[in-house]
Design an enzyme around this catalytic site. Structure first.
Site, mmCIF file in Angstrom:
data_model
loop_
_atom_site.group_PDB
_atom_site.id
_atom_site.type_symbol
_atom_site.label_atom_id
_atom_site.label_comp_id
_atom_site.label_asym_id
_atom_site.label_seq_id
_atom_site.Cartn_x
_atom_site.Cartn_y
_atom_site.Cartn_z
ATOM 1 N N SER A 70 0.833 -1.205 0.000
ATOM 2 C CA SER A 70 0.000 0.000 0.000
ATOM 3 C C SER A 70 0.869 1.257 0.000
ATOM 4 C CB SER A 70 -0.906 0.014 1.232
ATOM 5 O OG SER A 70 -1.782 -1.084 1.220
HETATM 6 N N1 SAH Z 1 -1.120 -4.706 4.071
HETATM 7 C C1 SAH Z 1 -0.341 -4.717 2.857
HETATM 8 C C2 SAH Z 1 -1.216 -4.559 1.633
HETATM 9 C C3 SAH Z 1 -1.268 -5.791 0.825
HETATM 10 S S1 SAH Z 1 -2.385 -5.712 -0.580
HETATM 11 C C4 SAH Z 1 0.706 -3.607 2.924
HETATM 12 O O1 SAH Z 1 1.077 -3.203 3.998
HETATM 13 O O2 SAH Z 1 1.210 -3.175 1.907
HETATM 14 C C5 SAH Z 1 -3.769 -6.607 0.042
HETATM 15 C C6 SAH Z 1 -3.549 -8.048 0.422
HETATM 16 O O3 SAH Z 1 -4.825 -8.592 0.748
HETATM 17 C C7 SAH Z 1 -2.981 -8.942 -0.670
HETATM 18 O O4 SAH Z 1 -1.792 -9.538 -0.219
HETATM 19 C C8 SAH Z 1 -4.076 -9.992 -0.908
HETATM 20 O O5 SAH Z 1 -3.585 -11.283 -1.196
HETATM 21 C C9 SAH Z 1 -4.814 -9.976 0.420
HETATM 22 N N2 SAH Z 1 -6.186 -10.466 0.371
HETATM 23 C C10 SAH Z 1 -7.105 -10.327 -0.611
HETATM 24 N N3 SAH Z 1 -8.260 -10.932 -0.280
HETATM 25 C C11 SAH Z 1 -8.077 -11.473 0.965
HETATM 26 C C12 SAH Z 1 -8.899 -12.225 1.850
HETATM 27 N N4 SAH Z 1 -10.169 -12.548 1.559
HETATM 28 N N5 SAH Z 1 -8.375 -12.599 3.036
HETATM 29 C C13 SAH Z 1 -7.091 -12.292 3.374
HETATM 30 N N6 SAH Z 1 -6.265 -11.586 2.568
HETATM 31 C C14 SAH Z 1 -6.743 -11.168 1.380
#
Ligand code: SAH
Length: 223
Positions: A70
Site C-alpha cells: 500500500s
Molecule cells: N497490508 C499490505 C497490503 C497488501 S495488498 C501492505 O502493507 O502493503 C492486500 C492483500 O490482501 C494482498 O496480499 C491480498 O492477497 C490480500 N487479500 C485479498 N483478499 C483477501 C482475503 N479474503 N483474506 C485475506 N487476505 C486477502
C-alpha cells in the site's frame, strides 16, 4: 546485503525517509507517533531489491501475485484512523498481510497484531521478514479475511487492505465497544474508505475518502 537493516544509504537513507514524512504531514497526517514509526520502518526491506530505490516514494508498488504494497499515505491514514497510537487500542486485526508493511507499522504502536493473508507464500515471506526485523508481537494466519479471526475477537481496531463490495458482517461483530473498523468498500473501479465505530448504542459509519485497493477476494465465490 551489507548495510545495517534500519539505516540504509542513498535512496533509502534517513533523509529520504524524512522527506516522505514531510509529505505525509503536508497531506494531513498529524499523529506524531504514527509519523515517527513511518520514519523508522525500513520500507525498502519489504520490496524486491529492484524496486527498493523507490521505497520512500508515496506510491503503491507491486509485490508479486498481482498484489501491491500500500501507498505510505494510506498506511499512515489507516493507522491514524484506527487510533493505534492511543492507549486503549491494544489488539488490532490486520487483514491482507501482503508483504507485512502495515503489520510492521501497527506492531510498533499496539500490544498485539493479528494478521491474515489468503496467499500462503506471501504470508510465509512476510512472517520471515518481520521476524528477521525483530517485530515479535504478531500472530499470523493464512485464511479468508472475510471471516475475521473469531477466536481472538474482540479487537480494538480492524484494518482491511483490500476492498469487498460490502462490509463483511463478521468484521463488525468482532469489534470491541469503542473499536474501529477501517475498510475500503466498493467495486474494482470505485471504492470509498469507510470508518465504522462500534459504540454502546450501535455502529456509526463514516466515509473518509475515495480509495483504490485490490479486491478482497472471497475464496468461496471463486470455487
Ligand atoms: N497490508 C499490505 C497490503 C497488501 S495488498 C501492505 O502493507 O502493503 C492486500 C492483500 O490482501 C494482498 O496480499 C491480498 O492477497 C490480500 N487479500 C485479498 N483478499 C483477501 C482475503 N479474503 N483474506 C485475506 N487476505 C486477502
Amino acid at each position: 546485503m551489507n548495510e545495517p537493516l534500519h539505516t540504509g544509504v542513498g535512496m533509502t537513507s534517513m533523509r529520504t525517509r524524512q522527506r516522505l514524512v514531510e509529505r505525509l504531514r503536508s497531506n494531513g497526517i498529524d499523529d506524531e507517533a504514527v509519523l515517527e514509526v513511518i520514519e523508522r520502518t525500513p520500507r525498502h526491506l519489504f520490496l524486491d531489491e529492484a524496486l527498493s530505490h523507490r521505497a520512500y516514494e508515496d506510491t503503491p508498488l507491486p509485490i508479486g501475485h498481482n498484489q501491491t504494497i500500500s501507498q505510505p499515505y494510506i498506511v499512515a491514514l489507516m493507522t491514524q484512523l484506527v487510533g493505534a497510537s492511543k492507549k486503549p487500542v491494544k489488539r488490532v486485526l490486520d487483514i491482507g498481510t501482503g508483504c507485512g508493511y502495515q503489520t510492521a507499522v501497527l506492531s510498533q504502536l499496539v500490544d498485539w497484531v493479528f494478521t491474515i493473508e489468503r496467499i500462503e507464500s506471501l504470508s510465509g515471506d512476510a512472517q520471515a521478514r518481520l521476524q528477521a526485523l525483530h517485530y515479535k508481537n504478531i500472530s499470523y494466519r493464512v485464511g479468508d479475511g472475510y471471516a475475521g479471526w473469531a477466536n481472538k475477537a474482540p479487537f480494538d481496531g480492524i484494518i482491511v487492505a483490500a476492498a469487498p463490495e460490502a462490509v463483511p458482517e463478521a468484521l463488525v461483530q468482532q469489534l470491541a465497544v469503542g473499536g474501529k473498523l477501517i475498510i475500503p468498500v466498493g467495486s474494482s473501479t470505485q471504492q470509498q474508505l469507510q470508518l465504522i465505530e462500534r459504540t454502546q448504542n450501535g455502529f456509526v459509519q463514516e466515509v473518509v475518502t475515495d480509495a483504490h485497493f485490490v479486491p478482497l477476494v472471497s475464496d468461496e465465490e471463486s470455487l
